[in-house]
Design a protein around this motif. Structure first.
Motif, PDB file in Angstrom:
ATOM      1  N   GLU A   1       1.105  -1.140  -0.069  1.00  0.00           N
ATOM      2  CA  GLU A   1       0.047   0.054  -0.324  1.00  0.00           C
ATOM      3  C   GLU A   1       0.989   1.146  -0.216  1.00  0.00           C
ATOM      4  O   GLU A   1       0.707   2.560  -0.724  1.00  0.00           O
ATOM      5  CB  GLU A   1      -0.896   0.387   1.418  1.00  0.00           C
ATOM      6  CG  GLU A   1      -1.758  -0.838   1.479  1.00  0.00           C
ATOM      7  CD  GLU A   1      -2.924  -1.429   2.184  1.00  0.00           C
ATOM      8  OE1 GLU A   1      -3.734  -1.730   2.474  1.00  0.00           O
ATOM      9  OE2 GLU A   1      -2.688  -0.324   3.437  1.00  0.00           O
ATOM     10  N   ALA A   2       1.688   1.543   0.922  1.00  0.00           N
ATOM     11  CA  ALA A   2       2.959   2.436   1.062  1.00  0.00           C
ATOM     12  C   ALA A   2       3.539   3.099  -0.434  1.00  0.00           C
ATOM     13  O   ALA A   2       3.725   3.729  -0.980  1.00  0.00           O
ATOM     14  CB  ALA A   2       4.201   1.950   1.822  1.00  0.00           C
ATOM     15  N   ALA A   3       4.081   1.047  -1.336  1.00  0.00           N
ATOM     16  CA  ALA A   3       4.502   1.578  -2.917  1.00  0.00           C
ATOM     17  C   ALA A   3       3.283   2.091  -3.163  1.00  0.00           C
ATOM     18  O   ALA A   3       3.693   2.908  -4.090  1.00  0.00           O
ATOM     19  CB  ALA A   3       5.207   0.132  -2.979  1.00  0.00           C
ATOM     20  N   LEU A   4       2.811   1.199  -3.223  1.00  0.00           N
ATOM     21  CA  LEU A   4       1.038   2.081  -4.258  1.00  0.00           C
ATOM     22  C   LEU A   4       1.243   3.618  -4.301  1.00  0.00           C
ATOM     23  O   LEU A   4       0.332   4.257  -5.010  1.00  0.00           O
ATOM     24  CB  LEU A   4      -0.279   1.449  -4.399  1.00  0.00           C
ATOM     25  CG  LEU A   4       0.252  -0.367  -4.990  1.00  0.00           C
ATOM     26  CD1 LEU A   4      -1.014  -1.034  -4.397  1.00  0.00           C
ATOM     27  CD2 LEU A   4       0.146  -0.491  -6.640  1.00  0.00           C
ATOM     28  N   ASP A   5       0.667   4.245  -2.831  1.00  0.00           N
ATOM     29  CA  ASP A   5       0.926   5.124  -2.530  1.00  0.00           C
ATOM     30  C   ASP A   5       2.013   6.239  -2.913  1.00  0.00           C
ATOM     31  O   ASP A   5       1.699   6.926  -3.811  1.00  0.00           O
ATOM     32  CB  ASP A   5       0.811   5.730  -1.224  1.00  0.00           C
ATOM     33  CG  ASP A   5      -0.457   5.456  -0.089  1.00  0.00           C
ATOM     34  OD1 ASP A   5      -1.692   4.364  -1.355  1.00  0.00           O
ATOM     35  OD2 ASP A   5      -0.835   4.605   0.913  1.00  0.00           O
ATOM     36  N   GLU A   6       2.976   5.874  -3.777  1.00  0.00           N
ATOM     37  CA  GLU A   6       4.278   7.036  -3.532  1.00  0.00           C
ATOM     38  C   GLU A   6       3.468   6.667  -4.586  1.00  0.00           C
ATOM     39  O   GLU A   6       4.009   7.452  -5.430  1.00  0.00           O
ATOM     40  CB  GLU A   6       5.150   5.810  -3.219  1.00  0.00           C
ATOM     41  CG  GLU A   6       6.496   6.915  -3.795  1.00  0.00           C
ATOM     42  CD  GLU A   6       7.868   5.784  -3.001  1.00  0.00           C
ATOM     43  OE1 GLU A   6       8.843   5.909  -3.603  1.00  0.00           O
ATOM     44  OE2 GLU A   6       8.299   5.485  -1.693  1.00  0.00           O
ATOM     45  N   ARG A   7       3.272   5.583  -5.570  1.00  0.00           N
ATOM     46  CA  ARG A   7       3.656   5.776  -6.735  1.00  0.00           C
ATOM     47  C   ARG A   7       2.882   6.111  -7.415  1.00  0.00           C
ATOM     48  O   ARG A   7       2.249   7.540  -8.931  1.00  0.00           O
ATOM     49  CB  ARG A   7       3.421   4.244  -7.471  1.00  0.00           C
ATOM     50  CG  ARG A   7       3.637   4.362  -9.019  1.00  0.00           C
ATOM     51  CD  ARG A   7       4.618   4.850  -9.707  1.00  0.00           C
ATOM     52  NE  ARG A   7       4.026   3.999 -11.211  1.00  0.00           N
ATOM     53  CZ  ARG A   7       4.997   5.363 -12.159  1.00  0.00           C
ATOM     54  NH1 ARG A   7       6.396   5.741 -11.424  1.00  0.00           N
ATOM     55  NH2 ARG A   7       4.758   4.936 -13.293  1.00  0.00           N
TER      56      ARG A   7
END
Length: 156
Positions: free
Chosen positions: A12-18
């Motif tokens: 989720e953090a990686a998707l939010d960052e992307r």
């Protein structure tokens, strides 16, 4: 379960960052389009000022030749200038509207593309990091159960 939760949080953090990165890129593209429109409007304003200046020089020359003739030409020039300005205004408004519309469509297309990529990435990551490891664990559990059943059969 803890590792799965941690992985889900990392995902989720990686998707939010992307997602934030893509939003920033979209905003930068929109800002660049807005800047290009402003530049085009400024060039048009300068061209228009040059046009009006050149027309005014012509009026001054005509005025020197004769007041009555210059007054008639001035009236005609004012009329044509107003018409030209109105046409230019309509043209600019149309161009700006078209640019804004195409920019909005491009942003919508980019959003749809991003959403498709995000969904595909989520599905891929689910398959790769959740479903496949879960299948492997289930296969190992089945093998352990088969081995236990075989041992229990031999013990009996």
């Amino acid at each position: 379960s803890c590792k799965l939760g941690k992985f889900q949080h990392q995902l989720e953090a990686a998707l939010d960052e992307r997602s934030e990165h893509l939003r920033a890129n979209l905003k930068a593209d929109f800002d660049q389009d807005h800047s290009q429109v402003a530049t085009a409007l400024e060039e048009l304003r300068r061209d228009l000022a040059g046009f009006v200046d050149s027309r005014l020089e012509g009026i001054e020359d005509q005025t020197r030749k004769g007041a009555e003739q210059a007054a008639q030409r001035l009236q005609e020039l004012e009329r044509t200038t107003r018409e030209t300005l109105e046409q230019m205004k309509q043209t600019v408004e149309s161009q700006v509207t078209t640019k804004i519309s195409s920019s909005a469509e491009a942003l919508q297309d980019m959003r749809a593309h991003f959403d498709e990529k995000l969904e595909a990435t989520q599905e891929h990551l689910f398959q790769l990091h959740i479903q496949k490891p879960l299948q492997a664990v289930n296969q190992q559990l089945e093998a352990i159960e088969d081995a236990r059943a075989a041992i229990m059969t031999r013990v009996d």
